[in-house]
Design a protein around this motif. Structure first.
Motif, PDB file in Angstrom:
ATOM      1  N   ILE A 204       1.062  -1.504   0.157  1.00 36.12           N
ATOM      2  CA  ILE A 204       0.265  -0.040   0.097  1.00 36.12           C
ATOM      3  C   ILE A 204       0.916   1.178  -0.122  1.00 36.12           C
ATOM      4  CG2 ILE A 204      -1.613   1.251   1.166  1.00 36.12           C
ATOM      5  CD1 ILE A 204      -2.837  -0.684   1.889  1.00 36.12           C
ATOM      6  N   GLU A 209      -2.847   4.541  -1.113  1.00 39.05           N
ATOM      7  CA  GLU A 209      -3.623   5.180   0.050  1.00 39.05           C
ATOM      8  C   GLU A 209      -4.141   6.093  -0.057  1.00 39.05           C
ATOM      9  OE1 GLU A 209      -2.501   5.872   4.393  1.00 39.05           O
ATOM     10  OE2 GLU A 209      -0.875   5.422   3.457  1.00 39.05           O
ATOM     11  N   ARG A 213      -8.578   6.223   0.819  1.00 43.57           N
ATOM     12  CA  ARG A 213      -9.081   6.511   1.876  1.00 43.57           C
ATOM     13  C   ARG A 213     -10.359   7.198   0.819  1.00 43.57           C
ATOM     14  NH1 ARG A 213      -7.020   7.253   6.407  1.00 43.57           N
ATOM     15  NH2 ARG A 213      -4.845   6.614   7.235  1.00 43.57           N
ATOM     16  N   LYS A 257      -4.336  -1.679   8.137  1.00 46.95           N
ATOM     17  CA  LYS A 257      -3.607  -0.761   7.084  1.00 46.95           C
ATOM     18  C   LYS A 257      -5.005   0.081   7.582  1.00 46.95           C
ATOM     19  CE  LYS A 257       1.238  -0.870   4.970  1.00 46.95           C
ATOM     20  NZ  LYS A 257       1.089  -0.022   5.526  1.00 46.95           N
ATOM     21  N   LEU A 258      -6.004  -0.400   6.908  1.00 48.12           N
ATOM     22  CA  LEU A 258      -7.672  -0.137   6.512  1.00 48.12           C
ATOM     23  C   LEU A 258      -8.242  -0.164   7.476  1.00 48.12           C
ATOM     24  CD1 LEU A 258      -7.709  -1.845   3.008  1.00 48.12           C
ATOM     25  CD2 LEU A 258      -6.826  -0.216   3.712  1.00 48.12           C
ATOM     26  N   PHE A 261      -9.771   2.638   8.300  1.00 47.07           N
ATOM     27  CA  PHE A 261     -10.273   4.388   6.283  1.00 47.07           C
ATOM     28  C   PHE A 261     -11.843   4.371   6.590  1.00 47.07           C
ATOM     29  CE2 PHE A 261      -6.350   3.418   3.645  1.00 47.07           C
ATOM     30  CZ  PHE A 261      -5.522   3.655   4.356  1.00 47.07           C
TER      31      PHE A 261
END
Length: 304
Positions: A204, A209, A213, A257-258, A261
């Protein structure tokens, strides 16, 4: 904009625990068709996102894609390719009777389908498909949906890694054709919303990203739960990242990571048969659901 999705790409004749349990009829497991997507913006013209080996089964299982009423009449207007991998392109051979299809992909994919995997030369006497090149980091219109509803697409570079069947000398000769895998961001101009589809994610990056987002719905790579998922089974010597897939778990994994979001829905797709999240009663699946993730399944529908 409507989409219908397939959840993963299990091969149920292998010897991993999930496949064995499916063959034995475990109620917590259901086999999926190959990872794919169908999308439209006008309830008439449909576009497949990738065409795998079971594309005909997928079309038959989804009534809006059924042919007719005229001879060789089909609501399928085209195929949009995220890469040139066999599990995303071999189904093009089964679509040879669709003589008016438009095929979209990056320049690297186009060259591959004319040389290393020569789909277009093989089918030139069966159909007259139109090719449309997708240009990285640009907004392009897909199809002609009229003034009231427009579908735009952004092509986001994901990887410079070519398929295994591509010879190294071909890559060396065409280093400028380096977008071998891409993510797609679909924009519904009518609703003002967008849908991000990244069936493979090697990493990512800041650019990826930024696109994820801003998306209202995410459908992203959920191939492997862990980095060493296949190496522990003795299935391969390559780990998840070496195969071009960011694992779900771990500090740098997809879930971590997500999770924060702002997307309305976060859906994992392209799930390998070894992945424990296929089990509806697994701890891993429960963990993801608590974080707000969904697991794609055959026939899933999404409105954006």
């Amino acid at each position: 904009m409507g989409t219908a999705a397939g959840g993963g790409f299990p091969q149920w004749n292998c010897a991993c625990p999930n496949c064995r349990d499916v063959r034995e009829g475990a109620p917590a497991l259901t086999p999926f068709l190959q990872s794919s997507l169908a999308i439209n913006a006008n309830e008439k013209d449909w576009y497949l996102i990738n065409a795998g080996p079971d594309v005909t089964n997928q079309i038959e299982s989804f009534a809006p894609l059924h042919a007719g009423p005229g001879i060789r009449e089909t609501p399928l207007a085209g195929v949009i390719l995220t890469d040139a991998e066999l599990d995303h392109t071999i189904g093009l051979l089964s679509l040879r009777e669709g003589s008016k299809l438009t095929i979209y992909g990056t320049e690297a994919i186009r060259k591959s389908l004319h040389s290393a995997f020569p789909v277009f030369p093989m089918l030139k006497n069966y159909c007259a498909w139109e090719w449309q090149t997708l240009y990285p980091d640009s907004m392009q219109e897909i199809g002609a949906f009229g003034e009231s509803v427009q579908l735009m697409i952004e092509t986001v570079p994901v990887s410079k890694k070519p398929p295994l069947y591509i010879q190294s000398n071909i890559v060396d000769e065409d280093r400028h054709l380096d977008v071998w895998e891409a993510g797609l961001v679909f924009h519904n101009i009518g609703s003002g919303k967008c849908f991000a589809y990244f069936p493979t994610l090697e990493n990512i990056t800041p650019a990826i990203e930024a696109h994820l987002r801003k998306a209202d719905v995410l459908m992203v790579d959920g191939t492997f739960w862990s980095e060493d998922e296949l190496t522990r089974l003795g299935a391969t010597e390559r780990d998840a990242r070496n195969m071009g897939h960011l694992p779900i778990s771990g500090l740098s994994g997809t879930a971590q990571k997500l999770a924060s979001f702002p997307a309305e829905r976060k859906i994992l797709t392209h799930i390998n048969n070894s992945n424990p999240i296929l089990r509806k009663d697994s701890r891993e699946r429960y963990t993801l659901e608590q974080l707000g993730f969904e697991i794609a399944y055959d026939g899933m529908e999404v409105e954006v």
